[in-house]
Design a protein around this motif. Structure first.
Motif, PDB file in Angstrom:
ATOM      1  N   SER A 150       0.822  -1.206   0.000  1.00 12.17           N
ATOM      2  CA  SER A 150       0.000   0.000   0.000  1.00 12.17           C
ATOM      3  C   SER A 150       0.858   1.258   0.000  1.00 12.17           C
ATOM      4  N   SER A 151       2.140   1.111   0.313  1.00 12.77           N
ATOM      5  CA  SER A 151       3.041   2.262   0.272  1.00 12.77           C
ATOM      6  C   SER A 151       4.456   1.777  -0.016  1.00 12.77           C
ATOM      7  N   CYS A 207      -0.002  10.410  -3.455  1.00  9.98           N
ATOM      8  CA  CYS A 207      -0.957   9.307  -3.563  1.00  9.98           C
ATOM      9  C   CYS A 207      -1.200   8.984  -5.036  1.00  9.98           C
ATOM     10  N   LEU A 254      -6.218  -0.331  -7.107  1.00 10.60           N
ATOM     11  CA  LEU A 254      -5.770  -0.143  -5.736  1.00 10.60           C
ATOM     12  C   LEU A 254      -5.266   1.286  -5.589  1.00 10.60           C
ATOM     13  N   GLU A 255      -4.951   1.663  -4.353  1.00 12.49           N
ATOM     14  CA  GLU A 255      -4.315   2.945  -4.092  1.00 12.49           C
ATOM     15  C   GLU A 255      -2.954   2.699  -3.460  1.00 12.49           C
ATOM     16  N   VAL A 256      -1.973   3.455  -3.905  1.00 14.70           N
ATOM     17  CA  VAL A 256      -0.593   3.304  -3.442  1.00 14.70           C
ATOM     18  C   VAL A 256      -0.069   4.679  -3.063  1.00 14.70           C
ATOM     19  N   LYS A 295      -8.934   3.802   2.176  1.00 15.05           N
ATOM     20  CA  LYS A 295      -8.296   3.712   0.871  1.00 15.05           C
ATOM     21  C   LYS A 295      -8.733   2.436   0.175  1.00 15.05           C
ATOM     22  N   ALA A 351      -7.705  -0.786  -1.605  1.00 14.95           N
ATOM     23  CA  ALA A 351      -6.492  -1.605  -1.639  1.00 14.95           C
ATOM     24  C   ALA A 351      -6.694  -2.912  -2.384  1.00 14.95           C
ATOM     25  N   ILE A 399      -7.721  -8.073  -0.043  1.00 11.84           N
ATOM     26  CA  ILE A 399      -6.853  -8.124   1.136  1.00 11.84           C
ATOM     27  C   ILE A 399      -7.175  -9.395   1.917  1.00 11.84           C
ATOM     28  N   PHE A 453      -0.364  -2.378   5.986  1.00 10.77           N
ATOM     29  CA  PHE A 453      -1.602  -1.762   5.508  1.00 10.77           C
ATOM     30  C   PHE A 453      -2.485  -1.285   6.647  1.00 10.77           C
ATOM     31  N   ASN A 512      -5.087   4.128   6.608  1.00 10.20           N
ATOM     32  CA  ASN A 512      -5.852   3.286   5.693  1.00 10.20           C
ATOM     33  C   ASN A 512      -7.169   2.777   6.263  1.00 10.20           C
TER      34      ASN A 512
END
Length: 550
Positions: free
Chosen positions: A237-238, A350, A370-372, A434, A436, A439, A474, A479
């Motif tokens: 996620s990051s 983002c 997804l969001e990163v 967010k 993702a 999961i 995450f 998040n």
């Protein structure tokens, strides 16, 4: 992938995601323009940015998680003559000669996200029309878009032969459509209209009204996709600035025959400012999206539009569309299910990550988003709690284990239910901040204290647990929020150990010490008491209590 398919996608986006023209044959509703074919006049209904009265179509969502974020804002501006003749047809836009015409897509969630359906799911649509359309009879056309559709339309435009609407329709669409007839309800709206379960493919909806004088009014249109498979995308996620983004993809049917692609786009650059400038001729027309001239860049007007793009050429073209410094793209070889996006030169911020699976025989068979977040190096390695959460428990200390997978989507409550009863935890739920993607949450019931907790908690311990939500840290406050753990405690253990039931508590190790969480009893049966506890994070837990004083 063919150039024409790419152009088709972009054309559909322009004409359906942000319908440019609209109008009707009635005096009490708004018309924006018309096209005169030799066999029929087609009016277009106007669109406003009002989500309730703007004559827009929205789609019902089959699953709260499977929605793709569209560019925001979506704005289309036409600058050109109000009257144009081309290919035997003539179009008129109801505006002043020197005036520009602009449509802005509504900004609410129903309009700025696109549902992704599976073949066994019902597709439903809603129409949010202006009041003057109340009680009107309408036809809904559901088109399946194929490469033949693209070739038919492009061939007609290349030949300058679009004068007859029926011929143009049959040559480009053929039998790839269904027709539904219904009546608009109160305030000109249509609610939860069932389009059944179409098979996998890309679809376009066009809602029309047949007028008494033989003309037709296009009220609205939109597009949606039905994919063959639900993709499972694994990605952090990051990442730290300077790192590459590694992702893996599974879940596509006949996955070794698929080509997988991933696009990373900076949130601020994920917009669609579309400008159409024209002097009334084909050569004098430009379509500019985010300052890129689409016609020149993709050579739309050339005679070789059927030619194929190589994988490298396609990556280059899409990277140009994204813009340097705004994102990255990676397309693998056939069957390559792991991709690495070159993100080391991208700025902190983002990003949206769009991942798709393409089968040469079926087209798009899977789509996910997804969001990163790309973080600065100084912020990424200072959180010891995330490091503790990522440390896996030695198998020799794991008594039982159960796992559950759910799609995590921004703004929705996500619940992971553990129905096998392998551990004392029945469910984990939280509000997602967010998107993702898919999961996995894993519950480990341990033989002793978690290896991530160096000291024992206070009180009598019923169970030691690890709860892991996703990978890469995450489950943090950026998040998720309002997280709850539902668990049970055996009445037999309570009786045999003289436990004070009112003092049963779930404790969480926060990286430095054990914290007692707010715990409430919610139910009971003959064997167990059931509790819920609010938690700020995950990983090491202990269900504890104090004894009655005898």
């Amino acid at each position: 992938m063919r150039k024409s398919l790419l152009i088709l996608i972009l054309t559909i986006f322009i004409l359906t995601s942000a319908p440019a023209m609209a109008g009707g044959g009635k005096t009490d509703v708004n018309q924006i323009g018309s096209i005169n074919f030799t066999d029929k006049v087609v009016y277009f209904q106007s669109h406003t940015s009002d989500p309730a009265e703007g004559n827009w179509i929205t789609m019902g969502c089959p699953n709260e998680g499977r929605r793709i974020q569209l560019p925001q804002p979506i704005k289309l501006t036409y600058s050109g003559p109000k009257y144009v003749e081309y290919g035997g047809a003539a179009g008129t836009l109801n505006k002043d000669e020197e005036e520009s015409y602009t449509i802005t897509y509504p900004s609410t969630n129903s309009y700025t996200t696109l549902p992704v359906y599976l073949p066994n799911e019902d597709v439903s649509m809603y129409f949010h029309g202006e009041t003057g359309l109340e009680g009107e009879n309408v036809d809904i056309y559901l088109f399946k878009l194929t490469s033949d559709c693209a070739y038919g339309l492009l061939d007609a435009f290349q030949a300058g032969d679009i004068e007859n609407l029926n011929t143009l329709f049959q040559d480009s669409v053929d039998e790839e459509y269904k027709k539904y007839s219904t009546q608009l309800g109160d305030c000109g709206d249509l609610s939860d209209y069932d389009l059944e379960c179409p098979g996998e493919g890309q679809y376009c909806i066009v809602m029309v009204q047949q007028n008494d004088d033989g003309s037709m009014t296009v009220l609205s249109s939109t597009a949606f996709v039905v994919v063959e498979s639900e993709l499972c995308v694994s990605s952090p996620s990051s990442i730290k600035k300077g790192d590459e983004l590694d992702i893996s993809i599974t879940g596509a049917a006949n996955e070794n025959a698929c080509t997988y692609g991933a696009i990373l786009i900076k949130e601020q650059a994920y917009k669609a400012n579309i400008e159409i400038n024209s002097d009334g001729t084909r050569d004098g027309t430009s379509v500019i999206i985010n300052d890129l001239d689409l016609i020149d860049e993709f050579d739309i007007t050339s005679s070789n539009y059927r030619s194929k793009l190589t994988r490298n050429e396609l990556q280059k073209e899409i990277q140009t569309l994204i813009g340097e410094g705004n994102g990255a793209i990676a397309i693998g070889e056939a069957g390559q299910k792991t991709l690495s996006l070159t993100a080391f030169d991208l700025p902190v911020g983002c990003y949206y990550l769009l991942v798709g699976a393409y089968n040469p025989e079926k087209g798009l068979v899977g789509l996910s988003q997804l969001e990163v977040e790309i973080k600065s190096k100084g912020n990424s390695n200072s959180n010891k709690k995330e490091e503790n959460e990522e440390k896996h428990e030695p198998e020799k200390n794991v008594k039982t284990k159960e796992q559950c997978q759910q799609f995590v989507s921004n703004g929705h409550r996500v619940k992971f239910e553990f129905t096998k009863g392998a551990t004392s935890v029945g469910y984990v739920e939280f509000n997602a901040k967010k998107t993702a993607g898919s999961i996995e949450t894993i519950i480990e019931e341990l033989k002793g204290r978690s290896s991530n907790a160096p000291v024992e908690p206070e009180g009598e311990v019923y169970k030691h647990l690890n709860i892991r939500v996703g990978d890469g840290g995450f489950a943090n406050s950026n998040n998720i929020e309002n997280a709850i753990v539902g668990f049970r405690v055996s009445k037999k253990w309570i009786t045999e150990n003289h436990i004070n039931m009112d003092a049963i508590t779930l404790q969480h190790f926060n990286g430095d010490q054990w914290d007692s969480l707010k715990t409430d009893k919610v139910d009971e049966d003959d064997e167990y008491l059931y509790f819920e506890a609010e938690t700020p994070g995950f990983s090491p837990f202990a269900i504890t209590a104090s004894k009655n004083v005898l």
